[in-house]
Design a protein around this motif. Structure first.
Motif, PDB file in Angstrom:
ATOM      1  N   UNK A   1       0.821  -1.205   0.000  1.00 56.86           N
ATOM      2  CA  UNK A   1       0.000   0.000   0.000  1.00 56.86           C
ATOM      3  C   UNK A   1       0.858   1.260   0.000  1.00 56.86           C
ATOM      4  N   UNK A   2       0.537   2.176  -0.904  1.00 54.54           N
ATOM      5  CA  UNK A   2       1.048   3.532  -0.846  1.00 54.54           C
ATOM      6  C   UNK A   2      -0.126   4.419  -0.444  1.00 54.54           C
ATOM      7  N   UNK A   3       0.003   5.140   0.685  1.00 54.55           N
ATOM      8  CA  UNK A   3      -1.095   5.954   1.188  1.00 54.55           C
ATOM      9  C   UNK A   3      -0.567   7.333   1.563  1.00 54.55           C
ATOM     10  N   UNK A   4      -1.322   8.376   1.223  1.00 59.24           N
ATOM     11  CA  UNK A   4      -0.919   9.737   1.575  1.00 59.24           C
ATOM     12  C   UNK A   4      -2.119  10.517   2.079  1.00 59.24           C
ATOM     13  N   UNK A   5      -1.852  11.434   3.005  1.00 58.11           N
ATOM     14  CA  UNK A   5      -2.890  12.267   3.606  1.00 58.11           C
ATOM     15  C   UNK A   5      -2.390  13.704   3.605  1.00 58.11           C
ATOM     16  N   UNK A   6      -3.249  14.638   3.181  1.00 52.75           N
ATOM     17  CA  UNK A   6      -2.855  16.041   3.117  1.00 52.75           C
ATOM     18  C   UNK A   6      -3.969  16.924   3.658  1.00 52.75           C
ATOM     19  N   UNK A   7      -3.597  17.859   4.546  1.00 53.15           N
ATOM     20  CA  UNK A   7      -4.476  18.929   5.010  1.00 53.15           C
ATOM     21  C   UNK A   7      -3.952  20.220   4.394  1.00 53.15           C
ATOM     22  N   UNK A   8      -4.797  20.959   3.681  1.00 55.03           N
ATOM     23  CA  UNK A   8      -4.313  22.095   2.909  1.00 55.03           C
ATOM     24  C   UNK A   8      -5.206  23.321   3.078  1.00 55.03           C
TER      25      UNK A   8
END
Length: 692
Positions: free
Chosen positions: A508-515
């Motif tokens: 799994x490649x997982x990313x999370x971003x708050x912008x």
């Protein structure tokens, strides 16, 4: 051939399943400042978003495997592979698509910058809309990869890139020649042939596409599209060059958005038109040169391009509101020449024992429009001139970027860019000719922490901008003679992001971003009316969660979720919602490969509801669409695939607007109503492909 492919996919899966420590270490080394910038990309399914490959959680690479394995209804939907980005259409398939991302209705491209082999796709001071981004000239089979970034955190990205950017790279060489024919409902026919072969000490690539389509519309669309690519390349990625010529021509009829009341009353059907002569024709021709030259610790890159384009677009959105006798059709027309050059020098060094990578670059562009005009028309025949302008717009951007590996777990990327613009307008309206200048400085900073347990964290900040239409920068009166205030030439933006990326779960490649993204108060030039329109300062913020999972060497999953909130920051009694601003987006995909001769794909896309006016009292409905593909490999060279679009035959809108229009017999002030462009009904396309 199939056995070799299985081995490649299996190797990628093993690397992600925890047996690729050496590959992971290599990726980390490549991310370090002293790394070889021409790194070999690890192919990990549909995306290369591995830990150590980027400077932000929302940055990544789309591989050719996704483009090849997933069906797309329109060429512009290539950009829908960027997580969180929605691509729709409110007109004919010769017009630029409508784009949505990060709380924006991006219109036809404003605030999302797109490039093809270093050439800008966004057209500034465009007849129809600022930043107009028409990708219909592309042949998708020739796309090698798409590098995408979101937010104004990158020194190398300038105009239109505040929400994000995508750099599309075409192939220099094909693994084998290919020819395909696709047929479908509503007169859909598409043929493609492409091949590459040795020519002297280099490689010559040739690609041709012919496309016909009438669509489900009561007024047949009659798309007539031709695209061609001729590229000569020599050398390697580290030391080589390419020269590329591209040609594109298209003509079509358009069924634009229609008022809901006309459909509900039975005046027209769901796929009907109230302006049957709408449509247009366009062409684009380009010549570009690209080269890379590497020495021991330096890399020099150069792109130069010349583009000649033309557009005549006939539209009628209000019918008999402005002109009760002849109707409200208008034509937007332009003839454009674009010339530009991009150059950069990168080098590595050490300072006080710290490894550094430095980069300096320059980007210059000149647009000449002779002319760009807005005309009143009846059945595409010009009746009068609203305005006609000859424009010269030039810009230069200088940027520098410094990357320092402070500690094994801490890297910084600091940058700054300076952009200067000059506008010169010769207008048919007295008082609107003249010159204007503006400049903007945009600092950038990113911190990358980790990795720990195959997880890294990002802190990103940056200022950006988008340019406004040159005609607005010198405008002192509207076409009707009313006094007007010139627009702000360069509109500053400011963004920030907190993100994380992980590979802690094998496969799994997982990313999370708050912008968050802020846009300063501005005036906008509206190409449809040839005048300015006030706009307040705004703020958008949200969250994105992207997941790409290789469950088995033959089974891949993609899940992307995004939610955002968009508001004007200056209070107004009319309301503070931003019309058309996207709220929620979800995308889910499954790809199955190498099941004997069979393969397949399924894609589900959710496009959430949006406010249509400032007080949020009128909202669009949501739209959920599914695409599917089943393919069968007949023999080593021949393949047949069946694509189904709008699999569940949903009756939904591609896009919705709310404004006043007037039908015959209605009051002179018109009727405020929802205007929508329906999604196309379920359709099937069959493609026969042959490799040679």
């Amino acid at each position: 051939m199939r056995l070799r492919k299985r081995k490649l996919v299996a190797a990628c899966a093993l690397a992600l399943l925890g047996f690729g420590r050496q590959a992971a270490a290599q990726a980390q080394s490549e991310a370090a400042p002293v790394a070889d910038e021409a790194r070999t990309v690890r192919v990990a399914g549909h995306y290369d978003n591995a830990v150590g490959t980027s400077d932000a959680a929302s940055q990544g690479v789309i591989t050719t495997e996704l483009i090849v394995n997933r069906p797309a209804l329109r060429t512009g939907e290539l950009l829908e592979f960027v997580p969180g980005l929605i691509v729709t259409q409110h007109s004919g398939d010769g017009k630029a698509n409508q784009y949505f991302l990060r709380g924006f209705n991006l219109d036809h491209g404003t605030d999302f910058a797109t490039y093809v082999d270093g050439m800008p796709v966004n057209m500034r001071t465009h007849a129809h809309g600022q930043g107009y981004s028409d990708l219909n000239f592309l042949i998708p089979e020739l796309v090698q990869r798409i590098d995408y970034k979101k937010g104004p955190y990158f020194a190398g990205e300038g105009d239109f890139a505040s929400a994000g950017s995508a750099r599309i790279r075409l192939a220099d060489k094909l693994p084998q020649g290919q020819a395909s024919v696709s047929v479908g409902q509503h007169g859909y026919v598409r043929g493609v042939v492409a091949d590459s072969f040795s020519a002297g000490s280099g490689t010559l690539l040739v690609g041709l596409e012919v496309h016909r389509n009438s669509g489900p519309w009561d007024v047949p669309e009659r798309v007539r599209k031709y695209s061609g690519v001729l590229r000569y390349s020599q050398g390697t990625q580290d030391d080589g060059f390419s020269v590329t010529g591209m040609a594109y021509k298209n003509s079509w009829n358009a069924t634009d958005q229609v008022p809901l009341r006309a459909v509900e009353s039975g005046q027209i059907g769901r796929f009907g038109s109230l302006a049957p002569s709408d449509g247009g024709d366009t062409s684009r021709y380009s010549l570009s040169y690209a080269m890379r030259k590497r020495t021991d610790n330096r890399l020099f890159e150069l792109d130069a391009y010349l583009i000649r384009s033309q557009l005549e677009l006939n539209s009628d959105f209000t019918y008999f509101l402005a002109n009760p006798q002849q109707g409200d059709q208008f034509q937007q027309s332009e003839r454009r020449t674009v010339a530009g050059v991009n150059a950069s020098e990168s080098w590595t060094m050490e300072l006080f024992g710290l490894p550094l990578r430095n980069k300096l670059g320059v980007q210059a562009r000149f647009d000449r429009l002779s002319p760009v005009g807005l005309y009143n028309t009846v059945e595409r025949v010009r009746q009068s001139t609203v305005r006609e302008d000859r424009v010269r717009e030039s810009s230069i951007g200088l940027y520098g970027e410094n990357t320092v590996q402070w500690l094994p777990w801490l890297r910084s990327v600091a940058g700054v860019r300076y952009d200067a613009y000059r506008f010169k307008v010769d207008s048919s309206i007295d008082g609107n000719s003249g010159s204007a200048n503006d400049h903007v400085v945009s600092p950038k900073l990113s911190l990358i922490l980790g990795p720990w347990s195959k997880t890294e964290f990002f802190v990103n900040y940056g200022k950006g901008f988008h340019s406004n239409d040159a005609r607005g920068t010198t405008q002192t009166r509207l076409p009707d003679g009313t006094p007007s205030t010139p627009v702000t030439p360069l509109v500053p933006t400011k963004g920030m992001e907190l993100g994380a990326r992980t590979e802690w779960l094998p496969g799994l490649q997982s990313s999370l971003a708050l912008w968050r993204l802020d846009i300063a108060s501005e005036l906008l030039f509206v190409g449809d009316a040839g005048e300015t329109e006030a706009s307040r300062a705004s703020r958008r913020h949200g969250i994105e969660w992207n997941n790409h999972y290789i469950a088995a060497p033959w089974l891949l999953f993609d899940l992307d979720l995004a939610a955002s909130r968009s508001r004007y920051t200056e209070n107004d009694p009319a309301g503070n919602y931003i019309p058309g601003s996207i709220d929620k987006v979800a995308s889910f995909g499954v790809t199955v490969t190498d099941q004997g001769p069979w393969s397949g794909a399924f894609q589900l896309r959710y496009f959430g509801p949006r406010p249509l006016i400032e007080d949020n009292s009128v909202r669009s409905a949501s739209t959920t669409l599914a695409y599917a593909r089943v393919a069968y490999q007949i023999n080593r060279k021949t393949r047949v695939s069946l694509d189904v679009f709008n699999l569940f035959d949903k009756r939904a809108s591609d896009i919705d607007y709310y404004y006043a229009s007037r039908l015959p017999g209605e009051a002179a002030e018109g009727v405020n109503d929802r205007h929508f462009h329906p999604v196309e009904p379920r359709s099937v396309r069959l493609t026969l492909s042959y490799a040679f």
